[in-house]
Design an enzyme around this catalytic site. Sequence first.
Site, mmCIF file in Angstrom:
data_model
loop_
_atom_site.group_PDB
_atom_site.id
_atom_site.type_symbol
_atom_site.label_atom_id
_atom_site.label_comp_id
_atom_site.label_asym_id
_atom_site.label_seq_id
_atom_site.Cartn_x
_atom_site.Cartn_y
_atom_site.Cartn_z
ATOM 1 N N HIS A 468 -4.621 4.294 -30.755
ATOM 2 C CA HIS A 468 -3.422 4.967 -31.262
ATOM 3 C C HIS A 468 -3.071 6.175 -30.382
ATOM 4 O O HIS A 468 -1.946 6.305 -29.896
ATOM 5 C CB HIS A 468 -3.664 5.410 -32.711
ATOM 6 C CG HIS A 468 -2.508 6.136 -33.339
ATOM 7 N ND1 HIS A 468 -1.657 5.528 -34.242
ATOM 8 C CD2 HIS A 468 -2.045 7.400 -33.188
ATOM 9 C CE1 HIS A 468 -0.733 6.398 -34.614
ATOM 10 N NE2 HIS A 468 -0.945 7.541 -33.997
ATOM 11 N N GLU A 469 -4.047 7.046 -30.159
ATOM 12 C CA GLU A 469 -3.769 8.269 -29.389
ATOM 13 C C GLU A 469 -3.454 7.941 -27.934
ATOM 14 O O GLU A 469 -2.627 8.599 -27.306
ATOM 15 C CB GLU A 469 -4.937 9.255 -29.489
ATOM 16 C CG GLU A 469 -5.248 9.731 -30.915
ATOM 17 C CD GLU A 469 -4.037 10.280 -31.674
ATOM 18 O OE1 GLU A 469 -3.075 10.741 -31.028
ATOM 19 O OE2 GLU A 469 -4.044 10.230 -32.917
ATOM 20 N N HIS A 472 0.247 7.191 -27.650
ATOM 21 C CA HIS A 472 1.052 8.411 -27.480
ATOM 22 C C HIS A 472 0.933 8.911 -26.043
ATOM 23 O O HIS A 472 1.918 9.296 -25.418
ATOM 24 C CB HIS A 472 0.548 9.511 -28.415
ATOM 25 C CG HIS A 472 0.931 9.335 -29.855
ATOM 26 N ND1 HIS A 472 2.236 9.132 -30.262
ATOM 27 C CD2 HIS A 472 0.192 9.350 -30.993
ATOM 28 C CE1 HIS A 472 2.273 9.041 -31.589
ATOM 29 N NE2 HIS A 472 1.045 9.155 -32.054
ATOM 30 N N HIS A 475 2.934 6.960 -23.551
ATOM 31 C CA HIS A 475 4.355 7.270 -23.717
ATOM 32 C C HIS A 475 4.689 8.524 -22.904
ATOM 33 O O HIS A 475 5.756 8.644 -22.310
ATOM 34 C CB HIS A 475 4.624 7.525 -25.208
ATOM 35 C CG HIS A 475 6.058 7.368 -25.621
ATOM 36 N ND1 HIS A 475 6.494 7.708 -26.873
ATOM 37 C CD2 HIS A 475 7.141 6.908 -24.976
ATOM 38 C CE1 HIS A 475 7.791 7.461 -26.973
ATOM 39 N NE2 HIS A 475 8.208 6.972 -25.831
HETATM 40 ZN ZN LIG Z 1 0.457 9.138 -34.072
#
Ligand SMILES: [Zn+2]
Length: 689
Positions: A468-469, A472, A475
């Site tokens: 998940h991290e 980010h 991105h």
């Molecule tokens: Zn998040």
Amino acid sequence: MSAVSDNPLLDFTDLTHFDRITPADVEPAIRHLLDTASTTLATLEAADTPATWDDFVIPMTEATEHLGRAWGVVGHMHSVMDTPQWRAAYNDLLPEISGFYAELGQNEALYGKYRALHDSAEYANLSPVRQRIIDHELRDFRLSGAELPEAQKPRFKAISEEQSALGAKFSENLLDATNAFAEWVTDEAELAGLPEDVVAAARAAAEKEDRPGWKFTLQAPSYVPVMQYADSARLREVMYRANGTRASEHGKPEWDNGPIIGRLLALAAEEAKMLGYASYAELSLVPKMADSPEHALSFLRELGVKAKPYAERDLAELKAFAAKELGIAELNPWDMGYASEKLRQARYAFSENEVRQYFPEPRVLDGLFGVIESLYGVQLSHDRAAVWDPSVKVLRIERAGQLIGQLYLDLHARDTKRGGAWMDSARNRQRSGSRLLTPVAYVVCNFSPPVGDKPATLTHDDVVTLFHEFGHALHHLLTEVDEVAVSGIHGVEWDAVELPSQFMENFCWEWDVLSGMSAHVNTGEPLPRELFDKMLAARHFQSGMQMVRQLEFSLFDLRLYHEVDATQPVPIDTVLSLLEDVRKEVAVTKTPAWHRFPLSFSHIFAGGYSAGYYSYKWAEVLSADAFAAFEEAGEGRGSLLDAATGQRFWREILAVGGSRPALESFIAFRGREPQVDALLRHSGMLEAA
Ligand SMILES: [Zn+2]
């Protein structure tokens, strides 16, 4: 005390000198940057500064960029190295920093310059990205009240101050009401079913007050296990009632959040009306991806129609199990968690500790890097740079030998580190003159550190968090945008930010990917398929009921801020009857009439999620639908890691970041608007395509 000339916090030439900066550097560095920024802003405000991109926007951006970056380092240290010295250094400067940015947001002279630039001939010739930056600035100034007639400004400011104060009071009331309740158990038989550590904690709490027996409270570590494990229906009912009536008319009058909600709704409606919007929900959605409350409502309702039959099936299963195995003929609300936990154990029990033996940290990182490299055609390697703790790793991302970004990886829990997991930007990609500064990010987690000479192991939840991290971080790091205001994660709509992160989570539920990064810490064996199947089944356990519960909260929030007439403070009965109406539409379980859920719904009354709770589901739909493109591409080929689809995801979504609307980016990637089917399928609510 470091002077300005050799202050390591003021060296912006390359990565931060984490080996040299000290709390004593903070005040002189930040004061210096605040002064410099204020001086530049004063020049930019002046009438003789031309309202052009080069003479105004560029220096305007640069004026605050160094300040933002240095303050980011201080905030980061406060989070990962929270010693008394760093905490003091951070807190001492915080009011000045907040004040600086608050004034900047309402500076009318600067707003006037942006408006003049927008109305000038130059605007039409700027790139769409630069036009978007100017449009965003104008929007943010406008939503801060910069366009209101002078006579209305004091009222606008008073509204926002009262909103902050009421939000804080809402939280305090809830906390006080939560802390005021205790259930004292003296009959040992009532403890049946509870885990030993919960009983021990309850005994310790009673001992602390010199009382016999056991003390149970509404704080999560006490309340949650009681609702899940206590065999005593009486104990569960008492706790459930107390929890469901917190901060309401059932308790102390001064903790009643009812009047606060009524007042908050009226203030929100007044704010929206002053800015020219028909409802607060309309105002809330202006900087978001959903284009109108109606759009978001129909999205939620569509999901509701599809999820409800699955929720009904979940409930029927639970009722049958409770009747047959637990002798509970009629499920009361306080039986739900208890019976569900028993059903989950009967069906899907596996040991989290057994799973983690298969995921040594180095193996997981190798697997993650492999996924990223195959998807996006980049190379990850370890880099050398100064760090704040010896366990921190630095990674370097290259494409065809060219540096494109760097990443600090701080994975292990420490006494001085704030809890949870997060990604933050350390530097944004930007071009200044001929020089291109590459982006830098932090990924911070709180995983268990290694013990002895064995590598650290990760639970499956940890693996999901890491992916998940990294979503980010990618991105932020794989951006191709050179304008700092919209490069990386900057300028991305609030309800679309979680797309790349939730997207990455999906890989942790793919057998090929997951088994490929597992190796038992003692034997080297990969994760057994049978164990994976149990994990997968547990993932989908009661997903229908969970989905309709989230939809109930989302619909209630949005309709409350869109449909209720709030020209006067709203009576709590109106709020409760709207919730009842929403439940008739989507809920499958009955909630007692005395229950007061809204009075503890902090997310929307004290947490910034007003008319925004739908974003959780919204982003999940986007990420699941994006992932489905990889499933389609991998069909028949045995691998989801399709480079062509990865390349498209990078180009259309990651690389463009906030430089164009998220919906346009999504359509460019997927060839159509988002659809809910993939999320339903991933939640076990549709047959596989
Ligand atoms: Zn998040």
